[in-house]
Motif scaffolding. Structure first.
Motif, mmCIF file in Angstrom:
data_model
loop_
_atom_site.group_PDB
_atom_site.id
_atom_site.type_symbol
_atom_site.label_atom_id
_atom_site.label_comp_id
_atom_site.label_asym_id
_atom_site.label_seq_id
_atom_site.Cartn_x
_atom_site.Cartn_y
_atom_site.Cartn_z
ATOM 1 N N VAL A 10 0.851 -1.182 0.000
ATOM 2 C CA VAL A 10 0.000 0.000 0.000
ATOM 3 C C VAL A 10 0.892 1.238 0.000
ATOM 4 O O VAL A 10 1.902 1.278 0.691
ATOM 5 C CB VAL A 10 -0.892 -0.003 1.275
ATOM 6 N N LEU A 11 0.534 2.246 -0.783
ATOM 7 C CA LEU A 11 1.232 3.533 -0.807
ATOM 8 C C LEU A 11 0.440 4.502 0.069
ATOM 9 O O LEU A 11 -0.762 4.693 -0.145
ATOM 10 C CB LEU A 11 1.336 4.059 -2.239
ATOM 11 N N VAL A 12 1.108 5.097 1.069
ATOM 12 C CA VAL A 12 0.435 5.917 2.079
ATOM 13 C C VAL A 12 1.098 7.281 2.181
ATOM 14 O O VAL A 12 2.324 7.392 2.158
ATOM 15 C CB VAL A 12 0.494 5.212 3.459
ATOM 16 N N GLU A 13 0.267 8.317 2.329
ATOM 17 C CA GLU A 13 0.749 9.663 2.619
ATOM 18 C C GLU A 13 0.412 9.965 4.072
ATOM 19 O O GLU A 13 -0.737 9.811 4.490
ATOM 20 C CB GLU A 13 0.069 10.677 1.701
ATOM 21 N N GLY A 68 1.698 1.155 12.438
ATOM 22 C CA GLY A 68 2.741 1.131 13.455
ATOM 23 C C GLY A 68 3.780 2.217 13.250
ATOM 24 O O GLY A 68 4.018 2.685 12.138
ATOM 25 N N LYS A 69 4.404 2.619 14.350
ATOM 26 C CA LYS A 69 5.380 3.705 14.337
ATOM 27 C C LYS A 69 6.546 3.447 13.376
ATOM 28 O O LYS A 69 7.047 4.357 12.736
ATOM 29 C CB LYS A 69 5.910 3.889 15.762
ATOM 30 N N TRP A 70 6.989 2.214 13.276
ATOM 31 C CA TRP A 70 8.148 1.882 12.444
ATOM 32 C C TRP A 70 7.750 1.162 11.163
ATOM 33 O O TRP A 70 8.557 0.515 10.528
ATOM 34 C CB TRP A 70 9.136 1.035 13.245
ATOM 35 N N SER A 71 6.497 1.261 10.769
ATOM 36 C CA SER A 71 6.002 0.555 9.579
ATOM 37 C C SER A 71 6.442 1.229 8.291
ATOM 38 O O SER A 71 6.557 2.445 8.222
ATOM 39 C CB SER A 71 4.473 0.507 9.595
ATOM 40 N N MET A 85 4.075 0.195 2.442
ATOM 41 C CA MET A 85 4.014 -0.804 3.512
ATOM 42 C C MET A 85 3.127 -1.961 3.087
ATOM 43 O O MET A 85 2.328 -1.826 2.162
ATOM 44 C CB MET A 85 3.487 -0.182 4.807
ATOM 45 N N LYS A 86 3.297 -3.072 3.778
ATOM 46 C CA LYS A 86 2.428 -4.218 3.546
ATOM 47 C C LYS A 86 1.095 -3.955 4.230
ATOM 48 O O LYS A 86 1.023 -3.237 5.217
ATOM 49 C CB LYS A 86 3.042 -5.491 4.105
ATOM 50 N N GLU A 87 0.060 -4.532 3.697
ATOM 51 C CA GLU A 87 -1.270 -4.355 4.288
ATOM 52 C C GLU A 87 -1.310 -4.867 5.726
ATOM 53 O O GLU A 87 -1.992 -4.299 6.564
ATOM 54 C CB GLU A 87 -2.322 -5.085 3.453
ATOM 55 N N SER A 88 -0.498 -5.855 6.047
ATOM 56 C CA SER A 88 -0.481 -6.397 7.398
ATOM 57 C C SER A 88 0.107 -5.411 8.423
ATOM 58 O O SER A 88 -0.101 -5.566 9.613
ATOM 59 C CB SER A 88 0.305 -7.712 7.442
ATOM 60 N N ASP A 89 0.820 -4.364 7.960
ATOM 61 C CA ASP A 89 1.353 -3.330 8.863
ATOM 62 C C ASP A 89 0.279 -2.330 9.294
ATOM 63 O O ASP A 89 0.486 -1.546 10.211
ATOM 64 C CB ASP A 89 2.495 -2.564 8.194
#
Length: 95
Positions: A10-13, A68-71, A85-89
């Motif tokens: 997943v691409l996250v902003e 998560g903080k370090w995801s 990140m992976k969806e599981s994060d």
């Protein structure tokens, strides 16, 4: 530049946090932590199970999420700082 994550990525902003506390105190930049909240920009097609069938993603573009903080891995695309990140994060979707 167009970017499409692969598989279950997943691409996250990141979504910026408030600069003030509830009591009105201004938080300096040096004391701020990176927010663990973001907006999903793009999603992959999903991972494959043992039989080779695609497993649908639980998140979609536009969802606000907590992670998560370090995801994730930080990248820069078109001048924006983003996370892959992976969806599981992802811990959850904010309704």
């Amino acid at each position: 530049m167009a970017f499409k994550p692969l598989h279950d990525r997943v691409l996250v902003e990141r979504v910026e946090s408030e600069a003030k506390t509830a009591g009105g105190l201004i938080i300096p930049d040096s004391a701020k932590e990176k927010p663990a909240e973001g907006k999903v920009i793009a999603v992959g097609e999903g991972a494959k199970d043992d039989a080779g069938n695609r497993v649908a993603m639980d998140v979609k573009e536009g969802d606000r999420i907590l992670f998560g903080k370090w995801s994730g891995t930080e990248i820069t695309l078109d001048g924006k700082e983003l996370l892959i990140m992976k969806e599981s994060d992802i811990m959850g979707v904010i309704a």
